[in-house]
Design a protein around this motif. Sequence first.
Motif, PDB file in Angstrom:
ATOM      1  N   PRO A 153       0.661 -10.330  -5.865  1.00  0.00           N
ATOM      2  CA  PRO A 153      -0.225 -10.498  -4.705  1.00  0.00           C
ATOM      3  C   PRO A 153      -0.445  -9.172  -3.990  1.00  0.00           C
ATOM      4  CG  PRO A 153       1.948 -11.379  -4.238  1.00  0.00           C
ATOM      5  CD  PRO A 153       1.947 -11.032  -5.699  1.00  0.00           C
ATOM      6  N   VAL A 154      -1.571  -9.092  -3.312  1.00  0.00           N
ATOM      7  CA  VAL A 154      -1.928  -7.883  -2.575  1.00  0.00           C
ATOM      8  C   VAL A 154      -1.732  -8.144  -1.092  1.00  0.00           C
ATOM      9  CG1 VAL A 154      -3.764  -6.251  -2.030  1.00  0.00           C
ATOM     10  CG2 VAL A 154      -3.570  -7.181  -4.340  1.00  0.00           C
ATOM     11  N   SER A 155      -1.028  -7.254  -0.434  1.00  0.00           N
ATOM     12  CA  SER A 155      -0.827  -7.379   1.006  1.00  0.00           C
ATOM     13  C   SER A 155      -0.933  -5.990   1.619  1.00  0.00           C
ATOM     14  CB  SER A 155       0.535  -8.007   1.320  1.00  0.00           C
ATOM     15  OG  SER A 155       0.676  -8.229   2.698  1.00  0.00           O
ATOM     16  N   VAL A 156      -2.141  -5.635   2.008  1.00  0.00           N
ATOM     17  CA  VAL A 156      -2.398  -4.338   2.621  1.00  0.00           C
ATOM     18  C   VAL A 156      -3.298  -4.545   3.827  1.00  0.00           C
ATOM     19  CG1 VAL A 156      -2.099  -3.007   0.501  1.00  0.00           C
ATOM     20  CG2 VAL A 156      -4.355  -3.909   1.072  1.00  0.00           C
ATOM     21  N   LEU A 162      15.493  -4.022  -0.014  1.00  0.00           N
ATOM     22  CA  LEU A 162      14.285  -4.798   0.288  1.00  0.00           C
ATOM     23  C   LEU A 162      13.082  -3.882   0.484  1.00  0.00           C
ATOM     24  CD1 LEU A 162      15.722  -7.491   2.732  1.00  0.00           C
ATOM     25  CD2 LEU A 162      14.794  -7.903   0.444  1.00  0.00           C
ATOM     26  N   ALA A 163      13.276  -2.780   1.222  1.00  0.00           N
ATOM     27  CA  ALA A 163      12.172  -1.840   1.442  1.00  0.00           C
ATOM     28  C   ALA A 163      11.732  -1.209   0.127  1.00  0.00           C
ATOM     29  CB  ALA A 163      12.603  -0.758   2.439  1.00  0.00           C
ATOM     30  N   HIS A 164      12.698  -0.882  -0.726  1.00  0.00           N
ATOM     31  CA  HIS A 164      12.388  -0.311  -2.042  1.00  0.00           C
ATOM     32  C   HIS A 164      11.605  -1.321  -2.891  1.00  0.00           C
ATOM     33  CE1 HIS A 164      14.020   2.429  -5.473  1.00  0.00           C
ATOM     34  NE2 HIS A 164      12.778   2.068  -5.674  1.00  0.00           N
ATOM     35  N   LEU A 165      12.036  -2.569  -2.845  1.00  0.00           N
ATOM     36  CA  LEU A 165      11.367  -3.624  -3.599  1.00  0.00           C
ATOM     37  C   LEU A 165       9.922  -3.803  -3.128  1.00  0.00           C
ATOM     38  CD1 LEU A 165      11.600  -6.086  -5.588  1.00  0.00           C
ATOM     39  CD2 LEU A 165      12.270  -7.430  -3.594  1.00  0.00           C
ATOM     40  N   ILE A 166       9.716  -3.830  -1.820  1.00  0.00           N
ATOM     41  CA  ILE A 166       8.375  -4.030  -1.273  1.00  0.00           C
ATOM     42  C   ILE A 166       7.470  -2.858  -1.623  1.00  0.00           C
ATOM     43  CG2 ILE A 166       7.110  -4.155   0.916  1.00  0.00           C
ATOM     44  CD1 ILE A 166       9.514  -5.763   1.999  1.00  0.00           C
ATOM     45  N   ARG A 167       7.996  -1.664  -1.519  1.00  0.00           N
ATOM     46  CA  ARG A 167       7.189  -0.491  -1.856  1.00  0.00           C
ATOM     47  C   ARG A 167       6.866  -0.459  -3.338  1.00  0.00           C
ATOM     48  NH1 ARG A 167       3.312   2.221   0.420  1.00  0.00           N
ATOM     49  NH2 ARG A 167       3.018   4.226  -0.595  1.00  0.00           N
ATOM     50  N   HIS A 168       7.787  -0.935  -4.156  1.00  0.00           N
ATOM     51  CA  HIS A 168       7.576  -0.943  -5.606  1.00  0.00           C
ATOM     52  C   HIS A 168       6.345  -1.756  -5.987  1.00  0.00           C
ATOM     53  CE1 HIS A 168       8.604  -1.036  -9.899  1.00  0.00           C
ATOM     54  NE2 HIS A 168       8.370  -2.334  -9.859  1.00  0.00           N
ATOM     55  N   PHE A 169       6.104  -2.844  -5.278  1.00  0.00           N
ATOM     56  CA  PHE A 169       4.962  -3.693  -5.596  1.00  0.00           C
ATOM     57  C   PHE A 169       3.726  -3.357  -4.762  1.00  0.00           C
ATOM     58  CE2 PHE A 169       8.579  -6.426  -6.922  1.00  0.00           C
ATOM     59  CZ  PHE A 169       8.220  -6.548  -8.252  1.00  0.00           C
ATOM     60  N   GLY A 170       3.779  -2.253  -4.023  1.00  0.00           N
ATOM     61  CA  GLY A 170       2.598  -1.767  -3.327  1.00  0.00           C
ATOM     62  C   GLY A 170       2.225  -2.526  -2.076  1.00  0.00           C
ATOM     63  N   TRP A 171       3.165  -3.261  -1.488  1.00  0.00           N
ATOM     64  CA  TRP A 171       2.880  -3.992  -0.251  1.00  0.00           C
ATOM     65  C   TRP A 171       3.135  -3.072   0.936  1.00  0.00           C
ATOM     66  CZ3 TRP A 171       6.642  -7.922  -2.631  1.00  0.00           C
ATOM     67  CH2 TRP A 171       5.988  -8.689  -3.607  1.00  0.00           C
ATOM     68  N   THR A 172       2.108  -2.794   1.688  1.00  0.00           N
ATOM     69  CA  THR A 172       2.249  -1.910   2.842  1.00  0.00           C
ATOM     70  C   THR A 172       1.960  -2.619   4.160  1.00  0.00           C
ATOM     71  OG1 THR A 172      -0.052  -1.201   2.571  1.00  0.00           O
ATOM     72  CG2 THR A 172       1.651   0.135   1.492  1.00  0.00           C
ATOM     73  N   TRP A 173       1.622  -3.905   4.091  1.00  0.00           N
ATOM     74  CA  TRP A 173       1.283  -4.658   5.297  1.00  0.00           C
ATOM     75  C   TRP A 173       2.020  -5.989   5.228  1.00  0.00           C
ATOM     76  CZ3 TRP A 173      -0.232  -3.638   9.862  1.00  0.00           C
ATOM     77  CH2 TRP A 173      -0.930  -4.530  10.679  1.00  0.00           C
ATOM     78  N   ILE A 174       3.089  -6.123   5.992  1.00  0.00           N
ATOM     79  CA  ILE A 174       3.953  -7.286   5.863  1.00  0.00           C
ATOM     80  C   ILE A 174       4.247  -7.882   7.239  1.00  0.00           C
ATOM     81  CG2 ILE A 174       5.061  -6.352   3.783  1.00  0.00           C
ATOM     82  CD1 ILE A 174       7.491  -5.679   5.590  1.00  0.00           C
ATOM     83  N   ILE A 207       5.796   1.602   4.978  1.00  0.00           N
ATOM     84  CA  ILE A 207       5.414   0.190   5.084  1.00  0.00           C
ATOM     85  C   ILE A 207       5.192  -0.151   6.554  1.00  0.00           C
ATOM     86  CG2 ILE A 207       6.169  -2.184   4.627  1.00  0.00           C
ATOM     87  CD1 ILE A 207       8.000  -0.955   2.415  1.00  0.00           C
ATOM     88  N   CYS A 208       4.117  -0.864   6.824  1.00  0.00           N
ATOM     89  CA  CYS A 208       3.801  -1.265   8.202  1.00  0.00           C
ATOM     90  C   CYS A 208       4.098  -2.743   8.399  1.00  0.00           C
ATOM     91  CB  CYS A 208       2.333  -0.988   8.518  1.00  0.00           C
ATOM     92  SG  CYS A 208       1.895   0.759   8.417  1.00  0.00           S
TER      93      CYS A 208
END
Length: 882
Positions: free
Chosen positions: A538-541, A226-238, A264-265
Amino acid sequence: MRLSPAPALDPSLAGSLVLLHLAVVTGGLALLSSASVSASGLESVRCRLQGTPRPPAFSQDGDFVIGGVFSIHYYMHTVDHSYTSLPEPLQCTGSMDSRELRFSRAMIFAVEEINNSSYLLPGIMLGYQVHDSCNLVPMAVKVAFQLANGLDPMFDTGEQCSGSATVTAIVGESASTPTISMLRIIGPFGIPQVSHSSTCACLSDKKQYPTFFRTIPSDQFQAAALAHLIRHFGWTWIGAVRSDSDYGNNGMAAFLQAAQEEGICVEYSEAFSLTNPLSRVQRVADVIRSSTARVVVAFVSSWDMRILLREMERLPSPPRQWIGSESWVTEPEMLHFGLCAGTIGIGIQRSVIPGLRDFLLDLSPQKVSNSPLLTEFWEAAFGCRLGIGTSTGVGVEEKVCDGSEDIQQLKTPYTDTSQLRVTNMVYKAVYAIAHAIHSIVCEERENSTVNCDKNLNVKPTQVLERLRRVNFSRNGYQVSFDANGDPVATYELVNWQIQESGKMEFVTVGRYDGSLPLDQRLDIEREITWVKNSTQVPVSVCSESCPPGTRKAIQKGKPVCCYDCIQCAEGEISDNTDSSDCLICPEEYWPNAERDRCILKPVEFLSFHEVLGIILTACSVGGALLAIATAAVFYRHRNSAIVRANNSELSFLLLFSLALCFLCSLTFIGRPSEWSCMLRHTAFGITFVLCISCVLGKTIVVLMAFRATLPASNVMKWFGPQQQRLTVVSFTFVQALICTLWLVLSPPFPIKNLTTYKEKIILECDVGSAIGFWAVLGYIGLLSLLCFVLAFLARKLPDNFNEAKFITFSMLIFCAVWITFIPAYVSSPGKLTVAVEIFAIITSSFGLFFLLFVPKCFIILFRPEKNTKKHLMEKTSNDKRY
């Protein structure tokens, strides 16, 4: 009810009885024992089960029995304990999870398939006991005791109730928390438990759970995926939500650790459960609605997720991109939540089990009526009451089933075999146990036949040991366990996509293989549909990316993902997006305007091609040509009175030295080299001393000629032409000696000046020895001062011999120029230092030239009548002072 006395009981047996007695509190089973003891010791023990045995949902006798535990119901009937009578038997209630029913039936299918196999356990009949745990710990504990003790209420043994368990291994439980509770009971007895759905990373701890295995990957791998997947799409604020259970808490802890390692934060992390008050769920939903994070990771069980999504649907919510864990992201019943369209998550690999669908649909009212569980399912699915048997359904219509019900047309999770994911984990768990038993009771003969001994007493500890070594393939799927009892972590990336028909479906868009190198684990194979049916990621930063040329500055009191973008300081660059620090450029490099790369500093020196260099060159060459032209005029009129009266030999030497002074300034222009650096200062020093020496000689001659007060004085014979030449040579020789020592000991050399300007390199000459440099200038200054003093003393000589006045003014200009030169030279930056020195050379040379030669040339060329001996003598005789 009391325990019967058991004198001389073995201490280890007493510990087991105390453990089993704990089950009374939860309605479980315990062993009571009474013993008759003779003088020679313990003769026999009579054991009696406490509590009411609960019959399994499905069972079949066999040579070796496998237990199965599934969360078929959601709730358990609440029992009020009066403590005056035996507690009522625990009963599951509430709605049925038909997906879990499919899991239990898949176990039965696998057992029957093995019983019909000719290569796996041939001639051996496997039995099974399948129980419903209601997804609750008390029922799971009761089932664990029952699987260990069996259903017989009383039995005799001569071995102190220490016989083997009634099952050789257990498949289940579906949830992690009940699984942990069961392991606390059966673990000390060495009964292996193979779970198909318990993913808590805590279960990999072999010190606490040595008998646990699973065919589904651990949440440790899922969290990393899951962390790898989230980082792959550039989401750092979740945002993050989890079930308040072992599954959710341990899984989220592993995910947060992996997320931190990926940079990721997490804006918030909320926990809730099915048993929490509604206000708790509402608070979690409000946090999600009000947060700035557009991506929400849900490490939640399917039961808890339903509750949360119902609450989210109650009020309008901003669009959120949901990231799901395997427990709910492939749950078909979740697809009716439209707000989750575009959800992406980690799912167990979809599989095909030949023959399973036919087995699941092979139900008729007659078969169903023999099982209370199937009866409940049938009545709930078709909304009718079976005429035979007793219905256990709740809230069904009082319509009698007439036999027209067609299960083939039924659309429920039980009949849906298009997404066989966890079902395959059940299937593999049964086969893993069968292979372990096979390796104990069967042996291959030379003619490739297999001989199995069904009468062999197989203990659970033997099966436990063989399970650690199983390695086989079934239907194309490899089954094996690592040292922690975990399988190889392979997942599918599942996306909830709305089809053209408007129906939402699971679509496999990629894969994750934990056995591959880190950069190859995630493979996106198809286009993903995101929230609001968008194709744009989507962008989530918390903060926008910092472009190259800037660095991140963490905002005070906020996570590391919240930062301001600060431009790199002077002399520093950042060539990557989101740089934490800026890099200092190498010494000979400087940042470009964007400060995203280092470029070579421009090299600067006083060049012949630039405007300033051209002007100085023109002045230098012009001055030299004027000196040469004046020398030509003097030579042409060398016999004239004014030339002869002004010491023609020293005048020609002075003009020659002035020409050299003008030309030596050219050595200061152009790219500095080793030879040019040595030449420029020595040539300047020697030519200027030669020039000043000539002026000093002329001054002494004038002074001596008109200071001889006695008519018969012969002082001039001591300063004749020979002495004048010797004076010039002597003064010049001293400067030449100083320059020679300078060049020998520490000569000037070219350097790259990197300190004056940060953004460019100044090529200049280092003087080498500062003492040598200032000695050369000091010697010139000393001669200039001496010449000025002598000329000042001779300033009142007759007008026709007013050369002393011109020498005085020329020396005054010379000294003023060079005194001004010193602070200007020290303070001028870069190539201007050289320009100042050239300007001083040219200015002082022109000062000498114009004051000493221009008036004489004017008389020679434009007032020839004054260029006579008679005119000169008349002027002299008219001076009353002489």
